[in-house]
Design a protein around this motif. Sequence first.
Motif, PDB file in Angstrom:
ATOM      1  N   ASP A   2      35.571  76.591  81.535  1.00  0.00           N
ATOM      2  CA  ASP A   2      35.930  75.234  81.962  1.00  0.00           C
ATOM      3  C   ASP A   2      36.089  75.157  83.476  1.00  0.00           C
ATOM      4  OD1 ASP A   2      38.425  76.695  81.914  1.00  0.00           O
ATOM      5  OD2 ASP A   2      39.425  74.764  82.096  1.00  0.00           O
ATOM      6  N   ILE A  15      34.344  77.124  76.869  1.00  0.00           N
ATOM      7  CA  ILE A  15      34.027  75.996  75.983  1.00  0.00           C
ATOM      8  C   ILE A  15      32.713  76.367  75.290  1.00  0.00           C
ATOM      9  CG2 ILE A  15      33.569  73.513  75.835  1.00  0.00           C
ATOM     10  CD1 ILE A  15      34.885  73.210  78.580  1.00  0.00           C
ATOM     11  N   ILE A  36      29.469  75.153  73.530  1.00  0.00           N
ATOM     12  CA  ILE A  36      28.702  73.904  73.586  1.00  0.00           C
ATOM     13  C   ILE A  36      27.353  74.104  72.907  1.00  0.00           C
ATOM     14  CG2 ILE A  36      27.732  72.115  75.087  1.00  0.00           C
ATOM     15  CD1 ILE A  36      29.699  72.907  77.249  1.00  0.00           C
ATOM     16  N   LEU A  52      30.961  70.139  71.300  1.00  0.00           N
ATOM     17  CA  LEU A  52      31.784  70.991  72.161  1.00  0.00           C
ATOM     18  C   LEU A  52      33.072  71.361  71.448  1.00  0.00           C
ATOM     19  CD1 LEU A  52      30.673  68.329  73.944  1.00  0.00           C
ATOM     20  CD2 LEU A  52      31.591  69.667  75.821  1.00  0.00           C
ATOM     21  N   THR A  74      37.588  69.108  77.685  1.00  0.00           N
ATOM     22  CA  THR A  74      36.480  69.010  76.732  1.00  0.00           C
ATOM     23  C   THR A  74      36.252  67.566  76.271  1.00  0.00           C
ATOM     24  OG1 THR A  74      36.722  71.294  75.985  1.00  0.00           O
ATOM     25  CG2 THR A  74      35.761  69.754  74.406  1.00  0.00           C
ATOM     26  N   ARG A 132      34.412  65.900  78.959  1.00  0.00           N
ATOM     27  CA  ARG A 132      33.075  66.475  79.176  1.00  0.00           C
ATOM     28  C   ARG A 132      32.073  65.916  78.175  1.00  0.00           C
ATOM     29  NH1 ARG A 132      35.724  71.261  81.658  1.00  0.00           N
ATOM     30  NH2 ARG A 132      34.566  71.653  83.576  1.00  0.00           N
ATOM     31  N   VAL A 133      32.510  65.635  76.954  1.00  0.00           N
ATOM     32  CA  VAL A 133      31.550  65.071  75.991  1.00  0.00           C
ATOM     33  C   VAL A 133      31.038  63.722  76.496  1.00  0.00           C
ATOM     34  CG1 VAL A 133      33.109  63.759  74.457  1.00  0.00           C
ATOM     35  CG2 VAL A 133      31.064  64.828  73.518  1.00  0.00           C
TER      36      VAL A 133
END
Lengths: 460, 460
Positions: free
Chosen positions: A367, A378, A380, A396, A404, A407-408
């Motif tokens: 991360d 993470i 993915i 993720l 997270t 991030r999606v």
Amino acid sequence: MHIVAIGGSDAGISAALRARELDPSVDVTVVVADEYPNYSICGIPYYFSGDVQPWQSLAHRTHADLEATGMRLRLGTLATRIDAAAQTLTVRDQAGESKIAYDELIVGTGALPAFAGIHGLDTLGPDDGVHVIHSMGDTFALDAHLTQRDPRTAIIIGAGYVGLEMAEGFRARGMRVIQLQRGPEVLSTLDPELAATVHVELLEHGVEVHTNTTVTAVEKTDSGLFVRAEHLGQSVTHTADLVLAVVGVRPNTALLEDAGARLGAGRAVVVDEQMRTGIPHVFAAGDGIVTHHRLLGVTYLPLGTTAHKQGRIAGENALGGQRRFAGSVGTQVVKVFDVVAARTGLRDHEAAAAGFAPVTSEALADDHKRYYPGAQPIAIRITGDAESGLLLGAQLVGRLGTETAKRVDTYSTALFSGLTVDQVSDLDLSYTPPLGSPWDAVQVATQAWSRAQTRAGVLA
Amino acid sequence: MHIVAIGGSDAGISAALRARELDPSVDVTVVVADEYPNYSICGIPYYFSGDVQPWQSLAHRTHADLEATGMRLRLGTLATRIDAAAQTLTVRDQAGESKIAYDELIVGTGALPAFAGIHGLDTLGPDDGVHVIHSMGDTFALDAHLTQRDPRTAIIIGAGYVGLEMAEGFRARGMRVIQLQRGPEVLSTLDPELAATVHVELLEHGVEVHTNTTVTAVEKTDSGLFVRAEHLGQSVTHTADLVLAVVGVRPNTALLEDAGARLGAGRAVVVDEQMRTGIPHVFAAGDGIVTHHRLLGVTYLPLGTTAHKQGRIAGENALGGQRRFAGSVGTQVVKVFDVVAARTGLRDHEAAAAGFAPVTSEALADDHKRYYPGAQPIAIRITGDAESGLLLGAQLVGRLGTETAKRVDTYSTALFSGLTVDQVSDLDLSYTPPLGSPWDAVQVATQAWSRAQTRAGVLA
């Protein structure tokens, strides 16, 4: 001008708020079956975990907040019939049956708990110790059970978002939790390779997880509740003081069906992208209708975020607008204890079924820079189209604190925009050592996908 | 085939890695002026704060890792002259001067500290207690100063990213920190309305911040270092045991200029989107070259993330590729104590200068549902084009833990994709109560922008 919205949850309230925001002169009435408009149903598990107290905190807006917008609330009022020709809605409340005339009607009656053919779920109820959790009424019933009867053991049927959150909630209360999941892995909305991390997290927090377990019946006996299931061809029985069934939902369409609406994907009401049902002056939004999906076309994917957007569009169009729902890409996230699992777009098999040529790869990426304290990997998974190179989906799983969940959203924005996997690698994403890397985890994963494709010789 | 890359930082190493990745048969030599290839210069402040120990941890890859890729490293080797016609690079190392023949050359000589016309900065150095922080050599010099002389007071000239991170680093060591900033607010890359939050965070952590303070000279005296400045028309003097100057950088272009390269924006070397300098067989990447920006065209905006991307493209194209740099949108983030400040795209005055019709609005939005513990507001400023509705930029300031660093990436992805502000509101972003809201903070801000526009009657 009188706009009537049916439903006190995300879709109905969003529609009413939008109409009042755009035109404060319009009369807006919201017909709410219970006494709890605009409650965050997604927040209920956190009431049971003790994170949210009192239950009134779950209101997105208070009754007074809502009335301050100028909308009228008809609580404890059940909508029973739409007369499209007369433009009236028949309702029943304590005073009996009456009619409400409307110029435009927005139906947001949502969904109902599904019982997945499990014998007993349709007949047993809270008094028997068998619960669903779909409304504030369900919440109060479960709360009363927990408070008054102090059950020590709970069986949760289902290991989807709410099932997992409730497992955490019951564990936070010190209860023994037996979680029964039909599929081979918990959280069937994710690839099992990633969902396995969630499974481990459940075990580490003392949840007893039984996968490949298809519940067939719930029975009440003098010695407790019996849940009968098939597990890899064998009959098994689990017993508990309390049973919570969270095995999905079905669209609540009776009102619109009776008025002549068509049913489509998932037996949900068909609407166009403007939330029009085809019945003159009748819009619909939320968990009762089909979902326009940017990759799948028309599907059924009931989510609170989508209901808010659809409701807002219905509210605007009821005023004469022409706004279109831009479409879902199926973005979802759940926190399970200290793990965050997210997805957007399509998984490999979903993409294949939709006619794409999907390839999926997995990467582990920190991360933030590993030299800075607290870095965590993470996991993915990227699904892309081997022919066009288009990004099709991302999944993720990371620890809480790894960003997270947001991030999606980079992937979901890329999907919305129709970017290729390579273009995600080209994105100008933020970097500072405590919070990222020069190539963000998001891009480490897309680069890994592209590298695998190059090796496979599929793309140049 | 022999590819030579000059520079051991992000651009040079990225180029070399990419070339070796794509064609393991190609010879790659990296000429590195010092002994420290592939160090994370962005991480240096965390070495001084004590978060990162030992300094060797700052290496993205070890010397052995790099050599395992098959590239050859020429450390302690200064590139002094490019002979483009002969395709040779003259270098000087301990053994003296020699020439390296190349088929393709990639120049990643980066930038040098700027002194902003401050008298004394060009003559005083580490032995005098006056530091810059741009290389591992600078790091060792400052480290030696701190260890051997135990300075109790530091003046930091500049309050940009590195200046703020170093203020945190010095405070972590218990030093008194006086931070001098020319402009009216710290962190001049953000609107002062947001940067003010960073200012407060500095004060709360004991940093003595002096804005509107233009340093004119640094002098060494027997009683310490004197920093002379103008503050609102008055001459002021600050004294300290140590001075750190972090007032920006200037592209290091001498090598390429001598070889006939053109200088452009920011007096950086002009390259096309394929990182070609125009000199046959000579590519360039990183902080020494102009930046192709998706909103501004060609500008100068040296950032590590960009250098990585440019280097990777140069490495691919040196092998005969035709890859194009997709362009920066200027995404940046910094952590200052417990505050995270991020931006992407253009601020209002930058957009106006670039010919847009910008309108900027500000919103406060919780990072997650307020009923769930720990919710914190994020301040978000949105700049959009009043005529086209296009998103032009976003600035965010939130507490550590609010996923602010990755929320800016949703905007940067939207900017990359050319979305309108309204389309950001349409995005399907993730939601679960502990980590978001049905309308994410990102969208609360874009909705506020659109609402202000509607009220202003500028857009329908």
